[in-house]
Motif scaffolding. Structure first.
Motif, PDB file in Angstrom:
ATOM      1  N   SER A  63       0.853  -1.187   0.000  1.00 35.91           N
ATOM      2  CA  SER A  63       0.000   0.000   0.000  1.00 35.91           C
ATOM      3  C   SER A  63       0.889   1.236   0.000  1.00 35.91           C
ATOM      4  O   SER A  63       1.222   1.789   1.045  1.00 35.91           O
ATOM      5  CB  SER A  63      -0.910  -0.010   1.226  1.00 35.91           C
ATOM      6  OG  SER A  63      -1.756   1.115   1.211  1.00 35.91           O
ATOM      7  N   VAL A  64       1.301   1.642  -1.182  1.00 40.62           N
ATOM      8  CA  VAL A  64       2.184   2.808  -1.325  1.00 40.62           C
ATOM      9  C   VAL A  64       1.591   3.840  -2.294  1.00 40.62           C
ATOM     10  O   VAL A  64       2.317   4.599  -2.923  1.00 40.62           O
ATOM     11  CB  VAL A  64       3.618   2.393  -1.763  1.00 40.62           C
ATOM     12  CG1 VAL A  64       4.348   1.675  -0.644  1.00 40.62           C
ATOM     13  CG2 VAL A  64       3.596   1.567  -3.034  1.00 40.62           C
TER      14      VAL A  64
ATOM     15  N   ALA B  25      17.821  -2.349  -3.419  1.00 39.14           N
ATOM     16  CA  ALA B  25      17.070  -3.324  -2.628  1.00 39.14           C
ATOM     17  C   ALA B  25      15.932  -2.671  -1.862  1.00 39.14           C
ATOM     18  O   ALA B  25      14.952  -3.329  -1.528  1.00 39.14           O
ATOM     19  CB  ALA B  25      18.003  -4.033  -1.665  1.00 39.14           C
ATOM     20  N   ALA B  26      16.075  -1.376  -1.563  1.00 41.64           N
ATOM     21  CA  ALA B  26      15.063  -0.677  -0.771  1.00 41.64           C
ATOM     22  C   ALA B  26      15.188   0.825  -1.002  1.00 41.64           C
ATOM     23  O   ALA B  26      16.210   1.306  -1.511  1.00 41.64           O
ATOM     24  CB  ALA B  26      15.234  -0.999   0.713  1.00 41.64           C
ATOM     25  N   THR B  27      14.153   1.540  -0.613  1.00 41.71           N
ATOM     26  CA  THR B  27      14.153   2.995  -0.753  1.00 41.71           C
ATOM     27  C   THR B  27      13.271   3.608   0.330  1.00 41.71           C
ATOM     28  O   THR B  27      12.398   2.930   0.892  1.00 41.71           O
ATOM     29  CB  THR B  27      13.670   3.414  -2.162  1.00 41.71           C
ATOM     30  OG1 THR B  27      13.764   4.836  -2.284  1.00 41.71           O
ATOM     31  CG2 THR B  27      12.262   2.970  -2.435  1.00 41.71           C
ATOM     32  N   LEU B  28      13.524   4.874   0.602  1.00 43.80           N
ATOM     33  CA  LEU B  28      12.755   5.612   1.595  1.00 43.80           C
ATOM     34  C   LEU B  28      12.859   7.099   1.274  1.00 43.80           C
ATOM     35  O   LEU B  28      13.875   7.553   0.760  1.00 43.80           O
ATOM     36  CB  LEU B  28      13.303   5.347   3.004  1.00 43.80           C
ATOM     37  CG  LEU B  28      12.617   6.125   4.114  1.00 43.80           C
ATOM     38  CD1 LEU B  28      12.046   5.180   5.151  1.00 43.80           C
ATOM     39  CD2 LEU B  28      13.606   7.046   4.775  1.00 43.80           C
ATOM     40  N   GLN B  29      11.795   7.819   1.607  1.00 46.79           N
ATOM     41  CA  GLN B  29      11.792   9.268   1.412  1.00 46.79           C
ATOM     42  C   GLN B  29      11.515   9.966   2.735  1.00 46.79           C
ATOM     43  O   GLN B  29      10.755   9.463   3.569  1.00 46.79           O
ATOM     44  CB  GLN B  29      10.699   9.678   0.431  1.00 46.79           C
ATOM     45  CG  GLN B  29      10.886   9.129  -0.954  1.00 46.79           C
ATOM     46  CD  GLN B  29       9.723   9.445  -1.857  1.00 46.79           C
ATOM     47  OE1 GLN B  29       9.022  10.428  -1.666  1.00 46.79           O
ATOM     48  NE2 GLN B  29       9.512   8.599  -2.853  1.00 46.79           N
ATOM     49  N   LEU B  30      12.101  11.141   2.894  1.00 42.73           N
ATOM     50  CA  LEU B  30      11.822  12.026   4.014  1.00 42.73           C
ATOM     51  C   LEU B  30      11.266  13.311   3.418  1.00 42.73           C
ATOM     52  O   LEU B  30      11.961  13.986   2.655  1.00 42.73           O
ATOM     53  CB  LEU B  30      13.094  12.310   4.818  1.00 42.73           C
ATOM     54  CG  LEU B  30      12.932  13.179   6.056  1.00 42.73           C
ATOM     55  CD1 LEU B  30      12.113  12.447   7.120  1.00 42.73           C
ATOM     56  CD2 LEU B  30      14.299  13.579   6.608  1.00 42.73           C
ATOM     57  N   HIS B  31      10.005  13.606   3.724  1.00 43.61           N
ATOM     58  CA  HIS B  31       9.350  14.813   3.213  1.00 43.61           C
ATOM     59  C   HIS B  31       9.425  15.889   4.284  1.00 43.61           C
ATOM     60  O   HIS B  31       8.814  15.746   5.349  1.00 43.61           O
ATOM     61  CB  HIS B  31       7.888  14.528   2.870  1.00 43.61           C
ATOM     62  CG  HIS B  31       7.718  13.591   1.724  1.00 43.61           C
ATOM     63  ND1 HIS B  31       6.566  13.535   0.991  1.00 43.61           N
ATOM     64  CD2 HIS B  31       8.543  12.662   1.171  1.00 43.61           C
ATOM     65  CE1 HIS B  31       6.689  12.621   0.039  1.00 43.61           C
ATOM     66  NE2 HIS B  31       7.875  12.083   0.139  1.00 43.61           N
ATOM     67  N   LEU B  32      10.161  16.937   4.013  1.00 40.96           N
ATOM     68  CA  LEU B  32      10.318  18.037   4.947  1.00 40.96           C
ATOM     69  C   LEU B  32       9.138  18.985   4.821  1.00 40.96           C
ATOM     70  O   LEU B  32       8.850  19.478   3.724  1.00 40.96           O
ATOM     71  CB  LEU B  32      11.618  18.785   4.664  1.00 40.96           C
ATOM     72  CG  LEU B  32      12.897  17.946   4.690  1.00 40.96           C
ATOM     73  CD1 LEU B  32      14.078  18.774   4.215  1.00 40.96           C
ATOM     74  CD2 LEU B  32      13.139  17.379   6.074  1.00 40.96           C
ATOM     75  N   CYS B  33       8.449  19.235   5.915  1.00 43.90           N
ATOM     76  CA  CYS B  33       7.326  20.166   5.882  1.00 43.90           C
ATOM     77  C   CYS B  33       7.874  21.572   5.655  1.00 43.90           C
ATOM     78  O   CYS B  33       8.824  21.994   6.325  1.00 43.90           O
ATOM     79  CB  CYS B  33       6.530  20.105   7.185  1.00 43.90           C
ATOM     80  SG  CYS B  33       5.056  21.151   7.140  1.00 43.90           S
TER      81      CYS B  33
ATOM     82  N   ALA C 235       8.071   8.527   4.178  1.00 51.26           N
ATOM     83  CA  ALA C 235       7.172   8.119   3.097  1.00 51.26           C
ATOM     84  C   ALA C 235       7.834   7.083   2.190  1.00 51.26           C
ATOM     85  O   ALA C 235       9.049   7.057   2.031  1.00 51.26           O
ATOM     86  CB  ALA C 235       6.762   9.342   2.278  1.00 51.26           C
ATOM     87  N   LYS C 236       7.003   6.268   1.604  1.00 49.92           N
ATOM     88  CA  LYS C 236       7.383   5.321   0.549  1.00 49.92           C
ATOM     89  C   LYS C 236       8.573   4.436   0.918  1.00 49.92           C
ATOM     90  O   LYS C 236       9.489   4.240   0.122  1.00 49.92           O
ATOM     91  CB  LYS C 236       7.668   6.059  -0.763  1.00 49.92           C
ATOM     92  CG  LYS C 236       6.517   6.915  -1.267  1.00 49.92           C
ATOM     93  CD  LYS C 236       5.324   6.081  -1.667  1.00 49.92           C
ATOM     94  CE  LYS C 236       4.261   6.903  -2.352  1.00 49.92           C
ATOM     95  NZ  LYS C 236       3.154   7.286  -1.488  1.00 49.92           N
TER      96      LYS C 236
ATOM     97  N   LEU D  56       4.179   9.338  10.053  1.00 47.08           N
ATOM     98  CA  LEU D  56       4.052   8.396   8.941  1.00 47.08           C
ATOM     99  C   LEU D  56       2.721   7.695   9.061  1.00 47.08           C
ATOM    100  O   LEU D  56       2.056   7.773  10.095  1.00 47.08           O
ATOM    101  CB  LEU D  56       5.208   7.382   8.927  1.00 47.08           C
ATOM    102  CG  LEU D  56       5.386   6.477  10.138  1.00 47.08           C
ATOM    103  CD1 LEU D  56       4.534   5.216  10.035  1.00 47.08           C
ATOM    104  CD2 LEU D  56       6.834   6.097  10.274  1.00 47.08           C
ATOM    105  N   ASP D  57       2.333   7.020   7.992  1.00 44.75           N
ATOM    106  CA  ASP D  57       1.153   6.167   8.058  1.00 44.75           C
ATOM    107  C   ASP D  57       1.436   4.883   7.301  1.00 44.75           C
ATOM    108  O   ASP D  57       2.287   4.850   6.414  1.00 44.75           O
ATOM    109  CB  ASP D  57      -0.101   6.872   7.518  1.00 44.75           C
ATOM    110  CG  ASP D  57      -0.095   7.024   6.021  1.00 44.75           C
ATOM    111  OD1 ASP D  57      -0.762   6.227   5.348  1.00 44.75           O
ATOM    112  OD2 ASP D  57       0.576   7.946   5.501  1.00 44.75           O
TER     113      ASP D  57
END
Length: 164
Positions: free
Chosen positions: A29-30, A65-73, A85-86, A120-121
């Motif tokens: 669920s992305v 192999a993997a990924t991740l995001q950081l969304h700065l407000c 995120a993601k 996060l969710d």
């Protein structure tokens, strides 16, 4: 495993898109539903290159192999927070600690960016809930009927936060 921050996706877009298509096809669920086209996957990754998004990949054996995001407000009243995120791990690389290492890396960077709150969710019932809880994230609540799934149902999402 090597964690790399991406400033553009040009050289990695094919692998990133293949990862996204693979995890969506497996039911992650992305934000997407299968079948996800290569064009749509490429478009998504191209949209991630922004000043307020920090994008990392984890490589193993020379492959993403993997990924991740950081969304700065960027809202004036929210510059103390960021959103995880993601987070995605290729099925053949799961249970090897990559997601945890990416999360710890993101937390460290968030602190460097002056952030004190991470949010996060994730979908209720997913294994990611155990990861986030093990890292000290606290459940803030649940939203029923939040996101459609590949089987035609609608799933609940769990909201988490962590003070860092």
């Amino acid at each position: 495993m090597e964690i790399i921050e991406l400033y553009n996706v040009d050289e990695s877009i094919d692998e990133l898109s293949d990862l996204l298509i693979n995890v969506v096809g497996e039911g992650a669920s992305v934000g997407f539903l299968p079948p996800l086209s290569k064009v749509d996957a490429n478009s998504f990754w191209e949209s991630c290159v922004r000043p307020d998004v920090i994008l990392w990949i984890a490589k193993a054996g020379g492959k993403i192999a993997a990924t991740l995001q950081l969304h700065l407000c960027t809202k004036p009243n929210g510059t103390h927070r960021a959103e995880i995120a993601k987070l995605m791990t290729h099925p053949s690389f799961r249970q090897k600690g990559m997601a945890k290492q990416l999360m710890l890396h993101a937390e460290k960077r968030a602190k460097q960016e002056g952030r004190s709150l991470l949010i996060l969710d994730t979908r209720e019932g997913d294994a990611s809930n155990f990861l986030y809880q093990s890292l000290g994230y606290k459940e803030a609540g649940r939203i029923p009927s939040f996101a459609q799934n590949a089987e035609g149902g609608i799933d609940t999402t769990v909201l988490y936060y962590k003070m860092i």
